[in-house]
Design a protein around this motif. Structure first.
Motif, PDB file in Angstrom:
ATOM      1  N   HIS A  50       0.793  -1.232   0.000  1.00  0.00           N
ATOM      2  CA  HIS A  50       0.000   0.000   0.000  1.00  0.00           C
ATOM      3  C   HIS A  50       0.824   1.279   0.000  1.00  0.00           C
ATOM      4  O   HIS A  50       0.380   2.308  -0.555  1.00  0.00           O
ATOM      5  N   GLU A 106      -6.380  -7.187 -10.875  1.00  0.00           N
ATOM      6  CA  GLU A 106      -7.743  -7.464 -11.337  1.00  0.00           C
ATOM      7  C   GLU A 106      -8.676  -6.328 -10.949  1.00  0.00           C
ATOM      8  O   GLU A 106      -9.494  -5.879 -11.764  1.00  0.00           O
ATOM      9  N   GLU A 107      -8.534  -5.832  -9.728  1.00  0.00           N
ATOM     10  CA  GLU A 107      -9.410  -4.764  -9.243  1.00  0.00           C
ATOM     11  C   GLU A 107      -9.189  -3.452  -9.992  1.00  0.00           C
ATOM     12  O   GLU A 107     -10.137  -2.705 -10.245  1.00  0.00           O
ATOM     13  N   LYS A 108      -7.951  -3.166 -10.338  1.00  0.00           N
ATOM     14  CA  LYS A 108      -7.605  -1.879 -10.948  1.00  0.00           C
ATOM     15  C   LYS A 108      -7.511  -1.923 -12.469  1.00  0.00           C
ATOM     16  O   LYS A 108      -7.320  -0.889 -13.107  1.00  0.00           O
ATOM     17  N   TYR A 152      -8.786 -15.357 -10.992  1.00  0.00           N
ATOM     18  CA  TYR A 152      -8.974 -13.913 -11.182  1.00  0.00           C
ATOM     19  C   TYR A 152      -9.580 -13.684 -12.569  1.00  0.00           C
ATOM     20  O   TYR A 152      -8.903 -13.220 -13.494  1.00  0.00           O
ATOM     21  N   GLY A 208     -11.355 -11.554 -13.917  1.00  0.00           N
ATOM     22  CA  GLY A 208     -11.366 -10.217 -14.502  1.00  0.00           C
ATOM     23  C   GLY A 208      -9.979  -9.683 -14.835  1.00  0.00           C
ATOM     24  O   GLY A 208      -9.836  -8.562 -15.328  1.00  0.00           O
ATOM     25  N   LEU A 209      -8.953 -10.473 -14.585  1.00  0.00           N
ATOM     26  CA  LEU A 209      -7.579 -10.022 -14.796  1.00  0.00           C
ATOM     27  C   LEU A 209      -7.245  -9.936 -16.283  1.00  0.00           C
ATOM     28  O   LEU A 209      -7.575 -10.835 -17.064  1.00  0.00           O
ATOM     29  N   ASP A 267      -1.282 -11.222  -3.992  1.00  0.00           N
ATOM     30  CA  ASP A 267      -1.857  -9.914  -3.654  1.00  0.00           C
ATOM     31  C   ASP A 267      -1.789  -8.967  -4.850  1.00  0.00           C
ATOM     32  O   ASP A 267      -2.719  -8.179  -5.087  1.00  0.00           O
ATOM     33  N   LYS A 282      -4.510  -9.914  -7.379  1.00  0.00           N
ATOM     34  CA  LYS A 282      -5.827  -9.436  -6.933  1.00  0.00           C
ATOM     35  C   LYS A 282      -5.969  -7.945  -7.171  1.00  0.00           C
ATOM     36  O   LYS A 282      -7.007  -7.469  -7.662  1.00  0.00           O
ATOM     37  N   HIS A 283      -4.924  -7.195  -6.853  1.00  0.00           N
ATOM     38  CA  HIS A 283      -4.948  -5.743  -7.047  1.00  0.00           C
ATOM     39  C   HIS A 283      -5.036  -5.403  -8.538  1.00  0.00           C
ATOM     40  O   HIS A 283      -5.777  -4.491  -8.932  1.00  0.00           O
TER      41      HIS A 283
END
Length: 244
Positions: free
Chosen positions: A25, A103-105, A130, A132-133, A97, A100-101
């Motif tokens: 982060h 995919e989200e972004k 994932y 959506g990646l 991690d 996952k990030h």
């Protein structure tokens, strides 16, 4: 390179002194958002010992933006120096991690390394976990480090994250040789993580990981790793005897 007050130096290698969550982060996520190029080394005693024996490789490790402690031996050495590191940051966990990030972004990823069959399994499993990646591309690890066409292929894919699983020292050498050609990208060597994701190798049970005995579990499951484990003992011996 990390700032001196944020790191613990072991055998001339500066390890970032932070937690995995803070590393993500406070360091990596902001750099990804700003499209800043980053070179991350997930270092264990084997990497430190190889750097000690190979000046060119040491310079490559020292040139990384961040070197993180992926190995209980590194934490033990830091503690013995009375400069304890906050926690071990396993490259495998960090990779999950980051996936996952991404995919989200909406970031895209490139998967470089391992055998062709393993590489394909990795992509299939990542797609499953994932969905959506964005996968910019993938390629097995059987090519020459200085092959300009391979580097050009990855560059053309324009990925945001490049996971390099060529093994030590090839993965760090490949990144160091070619990263300057890229305008962006988080480059990270993740060793045998592809084998774990592909199901070719089982990771240690969580209890072993919590006890910092993942290395012992691997040795029991893969006795051929014994020579590599000897390097860990040599590393600790040098730390204890303060030879480095």
């Amino acid at each position: 390179m990390t700032k001196a007050n944020d790191s613990v130096t072991i055998m001339d290698i500066p390890f970032l002194n932070t937690t995995k969550d803070d590393f993500l982060h406070q360091y990596l996520f902001p750099r990804l958002a700003d499209q800043k190029k980053s070179f991350v080394v997930t270092a264990n005693p084997e990497i430190v010992m190889r750097a000690k024996e190979d000046t060119t490789y040491k310079e490559i490790i020292q040139s990384a933006n961040y070197v993180i402690p992926d190995g209980s031996g590194i934490l033990m050495a830091a503690k013995y120096k009375n400069e304890p590191l906050q926690e071990r940051i396993p490259g495998y966990d960090l990779m999950l991690d980051l996936l996952k990030h991404a995919e989200e972004k909406g970031y895209s990823c490139y998967f470089l390394g391992a055998k062709e069959s393993v590489n394909e399994k990795v992509v299939k499993e990542v797609n499953r976990q994932y969905p959506g990646l964005k996968i910019a591309g993938h390629h097995h690890g059987f090519f020459a480090i200085d092959d300009p066409e391979m580097a050009a292929t990855v560059k053309t894919a324009n990925p945001d994250l490049i996971f390099v699983a060529l093994g030590v020292p090839r993965q760090e050498m490949w990144i160091a040789k070619h990263k300057d050609q890229f305008a962006k990208g988080l480059f990270i060597g993740i060793g045998g993580s592809f084998d774990i994701i592909a199901g070719e190798t089982k990771r240690a049970p969580q209890l072993w990981i919590n006890l910092n005995l993942e290395w012992l579990y691997r040795l029991i499951k893969q006795p051929t790793r014994f020579k590599r484990i000897l390097k860990v003992f040599e590393f600790m011996g040098r730390v204890i005897l303060r030879r480095d």
